[in-house]
Design an enzyme around this catalytic site. Structure first.
Site, PDB file in Angstrom:
ATOM      1  N   GLY A  46       0.838  -1.213   0.000  1.00  0.00           N
ATOM      2  CA  GLY A  46       0.000   0.000   0.000  1.00  0.00           C
ATOM      3  C   GLY A  46       0.864   1.250   0.000  1.00  0.00           C
ATOM      4  O   GLY A  46       1.933   1.265   0.589  1.00  0.00           O
TER       5      GLY A  46
ATOM      6  N   ARG B  25       1.163  -4.924  -5.901  1.00  0.00           N
ATOM      7  CA  ARG B  25       1.211  -6.221  -5.226  1.00  0.00           C
ATOM      8  C   ARG B  25       1.565  -7.219  -6.319  1.00  0.00           C
ATOM      9  O   ARG B  25       1.132  -7.062  -7.463  1.00  0.00           O
ATOM     10  CB  ARG B  25      -0.122  -6.524  -4.554  1.00  0.00           C
ATOM     11  CG  ARG B  25      -0.421  -5.508  -3.454  1.00  0.00           C
ATOM     12  CD  ARG B  25      -1.354  -5.984  -2.388  1.00  0.00           C
ATOM     13  NE  ARG B  25      -1.227  -5.165  -1.183  1.00  0.00           N
ATOM     14  CZ  ARG B  25      -1.836  -3.995  -0.983  1.00  0.00           C
ATOM     15  NH1 ARG B  25      -2.620  -3.477  -1.915  1.00  0.00           N
ATOM     16  NH2 ARG B  25      -1.653  -3.331   0.132  1.00  0.00           N
TER      17      ARG B  25
ATOM     18  N   ASP C  85       5.096  -5.189   6.264  1.00  0.00           N
ATOM     19  CA  ASP C  85       5.701  -6.476   6.641  1.00  0.00           C
ATOM     20  C   ASP C  85       5.659  -7.505   5.506  1.00  0.00           C
ATOM     21  O   ASP C  85       6.571  -8.315   5.369  1.00  0.00           O
ATOM     22  CB  ASP C  85       5.079  -7.019   7.928  1.00  0.00           C
ATOM     23  CG  ASP C  85       3.566  -7.122   7.867  1.00  0.00           C
ATOM     24  OD1 ASP C  85       2.945  -6.242   7.247  1.00  0.00           O
ATOM     25  OD2 ASP C  85       3.010  -8.072   8.422  1.00  0.00           O
TER      26      ASP C  85
ATOM     27  N   THR D  36       3.532   2.844   5.774  1.00  0.00           N
ATOM     28  CA  THR D  36       2.109   2.510   5.796  1.00  0.00           C
ATOM     29  C   THR D  36       1.402   3.491   6.721  1.00  0.00           C
ATOM     30  O   THR D  36       1.970   3.922   7.715  1.00  0.00           O
ATOM     31  CB  THR D  36       1.841   1.066   6.286  1.00  0.00           C
ATOM     32  OG1 THR D  36       0.461   0.935   6.646  1.00  0.00           O
ATOM     33  CG2 THR D  36       2.660   0.710   7.513  1.00  0.00           C
TER      34      THR D  36
ATOM     35  N   ASP E  34      -1.099   2.803   8.561  1.00  0.00           N
ATOM     36  CA  ASP E  34      -1.749   2.136   9.694  1.00  0.00           C
ATOM     37  C   ASP E  34      -0.917   2.042  10.969  1.00  0.00           C
ATOM     38  O   ASP E  34      -1.445   1.686  12.019  1.00  0.00           O
ATOM     39  CB  ASP E  34      -2.169   0.720   9.297  1.00  0.00           C
ATOM     40  CG  ASP E  34      -3.342   0.722   8.344  1.00  0.00           C
ATOM     41  OD1 ASP E  34      -4.149   1.672   8.423  1.00  0.00           O
ATOM     42  OD2 ASP E  34      -3.466  -0.199   7.527  1.00  0.00           O
TER      43      ASP E  34
ATOM     44  N   ASP F 201       1.082  -0.223  11.694  1.00  0.00           N
ATOM     45  CA  ASP F 201       0.901  -1.614  12.163  1.00  0.00           C
ATOM     46  C   ASP F 201       2.128  -2.482  11.929  1.00  0.00           C
ATOM     47  O   ASP F 201       2.026  -3.673  11.672  1.00  0.00           O
ATOM     48  CB  ASP F 201      -0.331  -2.239  11.502  1.00  0.00           C
ATOM     49  CG  ASP F 201      -0.223  -2.268   9.981  1.00  0.00           C
ATOM     50  OD1 ASP F 201       0.753  -1.718   9.436  1.00  0.00           O
ATOM     51  OD2 ASP F 201      -1.120  -2.829   9.344  1.00  0.00           O
TER      52      ASP F 201
ATOM     53  N   ARG G 142      -7.391  -1.518   9.811  1.00  0.00           N
ATOM     54  CA  ARG G 142      -7.995  -2.854   9.777  1.00  0.00           C
ATOM     55  C   ARG G 142      -7.479  -3.710  10.910  1.00  0.00           C
ATOM     56  O   ARG G 142      -8.196  -4.489  11.494  1.00  0.00           O
ATOM     57  CB  ARG G 142      -7.649  -3.541   8.442  1.00  0.00           C
ATOM     58  CG  ARG G 142      -8.716  -3.333   7.398  1.00  0.00           C
ATOM     59  CD  ARG G 142      -8.277  -3.937   6.112  1.00  0.00           C
ATOM     60  NE  ARG G 142      -6.890  -3.518   5.861  1.00  0.00           N
ATOM     61  CZ  ARG G 142      -6.305  -3.500   4.685  1.00  0.00           C
ATOM     62  NH1 ARG G 142      -6.954  -3.908   3.645  1.00  0.00           N
ATOM     63  NH2 ARG G 142      -5.069  -3.100   4.527  1.00  0.00           N
TER      64      ARG G 142
HETATM   65  P1  ADP Z   1       2.753  -4.636   2.709  1.00  0.00           P
HETATM   66  O1  ADP Z   1       4.201  -4.627   2.351  1.00  0.00           O
HETATM   67  O2  ADP Z   1       2.193  -3.251   2.732  1.00  0.00           O
HETATM   68  O3  ADP Z   1       2.491  -5.457   3.943  1.00  0.00           O
HETATM   69  P2  ADP Z   1       1.669  -6.788   1.026  1.00  0.00           P
HETATM   70  O4  ADP Z   1       1.438  -7.694   2.175  1.00  0.00           O
HETATM   71  O5  ADP Z   1       0.612  -6.649  -0.013  1.00  0.00           O
HETATM   72  O6  ADP Z   1       1.983  -5.290   1.475  1.00  0.00           O
HETATM   73  O7  ADP Z   1       3.026  -7.266   0.318  1.00  0.00           O
HETATM   74  C1  ADP Z   1       3.533  -6.601  -0.823  1.00  0.00           C
HETATM   75  C2  ADP Z   1       4.181  -7.576  -1.759  1.00  0.00           C
HETATM   76  O8  ADP Z   1       5.284  -8.220  -1.111  1.00  0.00           O
HETATM   77  C3  ADP Z   1       3.295  -8.723  -2.190  1.00  0.00           C
HETATM   78  O9  ADP Z   1       2.428  -8.386  -3.250  1.00  0.00           O
HETATM   79  C4  ADP Z   1       4.342  -9.748  -2.643  1.00  0.00           C
HETATM   80  O10 ADP Z   1       4.834  -9.445  -3.909  1.00  0.00           O
HETATM   81  C5  ADP Z   1       5.424  -9.540  -1.599  1.00  0.00           C
HETATM   82  N1  ADP Z   1       5.276 -10.522  -0.505  1.00  0.00           N
HETATM   83  C6  ADP Z   1       4.427 -10.462   0.542  1.00  0.00           C
HETATM   84  N2  ADP Z   1       4.543 -11.541   1.336  1.00  0.00           N
HETATM   85  C7  ADP Z   1       5.482 -12.327   0.765  1.00  0.00           C
HETATM   86  C8  ADP Z   1       6.051 -13.602   1.086  1.00  0.00           C
HETATM   87  N3  ADP Z   1       5.656 -14.300   2.157  1.00  0.00           N
HETATM   88  N4  ADP Z   1       7.002 -14.094   0.257  1.00  0.00           N
HETATM   89  C9  ADP Z   1       7.399 -13.407  -0.827  1.00  0.00           C
HETATM   90  N5  ADP Z   1       6.913 -12.210  -1.190  1.00  0.00           N
HETATM   91  C10 ADP Z   1       5.961 -11.673  -0.415  1.00  0.00           C
END
Ligand code: ADP
Length: 323
Positions: free
Chosen positions: A11, A72, A103, A126, A128, A130, A172
């Site tokens: 995000g 993503r 994360d 982010t 949030d 969080d 959230r």
């Molecule tokens: P945020 O970084 O804000 O928590 P996301 O959880 O959507 O956002 O993660 C962003 C991107 O990071 C995902 O679309 C994916 O490409 C990568 N990613 C997330 N989790 C994993 C994972 N367990 N292993 C590999 N890549 C990951």
């Protein structure tokens, strides 16, 4: 490490641009070559990678969103996707990567590092707040102030009409924006996912407030509250409290945009500079953060293993001052 890349992932949040600027300029200050990777891990896999210099990050410190854009990326969950990503980096001699995101993005970075030896440092971006391992994330303060501005405006009309106003704010997984904006906005009540919501308590509190002479109130609801969204809660309360007239406002994505506050810009600047220094020191697998006044480096796993929590004292503060 002589050549590094920077990307924003997951995000978006206000202050990411200030973070990109800090990374690019710090790296250039140390004579390093920097590449900007567009659209997060998706752009990494596709090779959407451009060299960046100090002038490429001019005039962005005050802009919300991210000039590198974000995405993503499903393929990055798979080893094959990460292999392609690593090859794109190696082809350009990029040995270190700064990942600005949450994360999920760090999990991706951790896998990229362990499988392909790319040195990775994270910066928490982010709204949030969080992410564990840091007191504050880049973008939280801006989103908080946007929510506060909305609360202030709603209070004006609530007071003019003797009405109850429910304001649903983002959050959230936690109630940081809700709790902080409720305290700063002088709200009557706040509902957050960290504490179990009791509609009975809320009804009693509103009825008591009415008996004390309050004729209007603002109630802040975090979108992730376990009792439901603001509209659901408002309906239940109206059936049982003396306040029959109410309005619900969902601020929504307005909280994601806007020019970052001074706090977020300075946070992004400090963390960006530290991230580059960490790569110069040969560090990897760490996220930058703030702990009190200090900029710190913590293992990526802190991001998900130590969920950032607000102090329960905030709830008490809120309750006392709503008298
Ligand atoms: P945020 O970084 O804000 O928590 P996301 O959880 O959507 O956002 O993660 C962003 C991107 O990071 C995902 O679309 C994916 O490409 C990568 N990613 C997330 N989790 C994993 C994972 N367990 N292993 C590999 N890549 C990951």
């Amino acid at each position: 490490v002589k050549t590094i890349g920077v990307l924003t992932s997951g995000g978006d949040s206000p202050g990411m641009n200030a973070g990109i600027r800090a990374v690019v300029r710090s790296a250039c200050h140390h004579g390093m070559q920097v590449y900007g990777i567009r659209r997060g891990y998706q752009g990494l896999i596709e090779g959407d990678i451009v060299p960046m210099g100090p002038r490429d990050v001019g005039g962005i410190i005050n802009r919300g969103g991210t000039i590198l854009r974000t995405a993503r990326c499903k393929e990055f969950f798979e080893p094959a996707g990460r292999k392609t990503g690593a090859e794109q980096l190696m082809k350009r001699g990029i040995e270190g990567l700064v990942v600005i995101g949450g994360d999920g993005s760090y999990r991706g970075a951790q896998a990229l590092e362990s499988e392909h030896g790319i040195k990775c440092i994270g910066m928490p971006g982010t709204i949030d707040n969080d992410i564990g391992g840091t007191d504050f994330t880049i973008g939280f303060d801006t989103a908080l102030n946007t929510a506060l501005d909305a609360i202030d405006r709603l209070r004006d009309t609530a007071e003019s009409h003797d009405r109850l106003f429910y304001v649903e704010v983002m959050g959230r997984r936690n109630g940081f924006i809700a709790m902080f904006s409720a305290i700063a906005g002088g709200a009557e009540y706040v509902l957050v996912p960290e504490t179990k919501t009791s509609v009975d308590d809320l009804v009693e509190s509103l009825n008591n407030a009415n008996a004390r002479g309050k004729r209007s109130s603002v109630i802040v609801v975090a979108e992730g509250d376990e009792a439901g969204d603001a509209a659901t809660i408002a309906k239940q309360v109206a059936e049982r409290s003396v306040f029959k007239e109410y309005r619900v406002t969902v601020i929504g994505h307005l909280q994601r945009g806007g020019s970052p506050t001074a706090f977020d810009r300075i946070l992004a600047a400090r963390l960006g500079m530290r991230a580059v220094q960490a790569l110069i020191e040969g560090k990897t697998g760490l996220m930058t953060g703030v702990d009190g006044r200090d900029v710190v480096l913590r293992p990526f796993s802190d991001a998900w293993e130590r969920p950032s929590r607000f102090d329960p004292a905030y709830a008490e503060l809120m309750q006392v001052l709503a008298l």
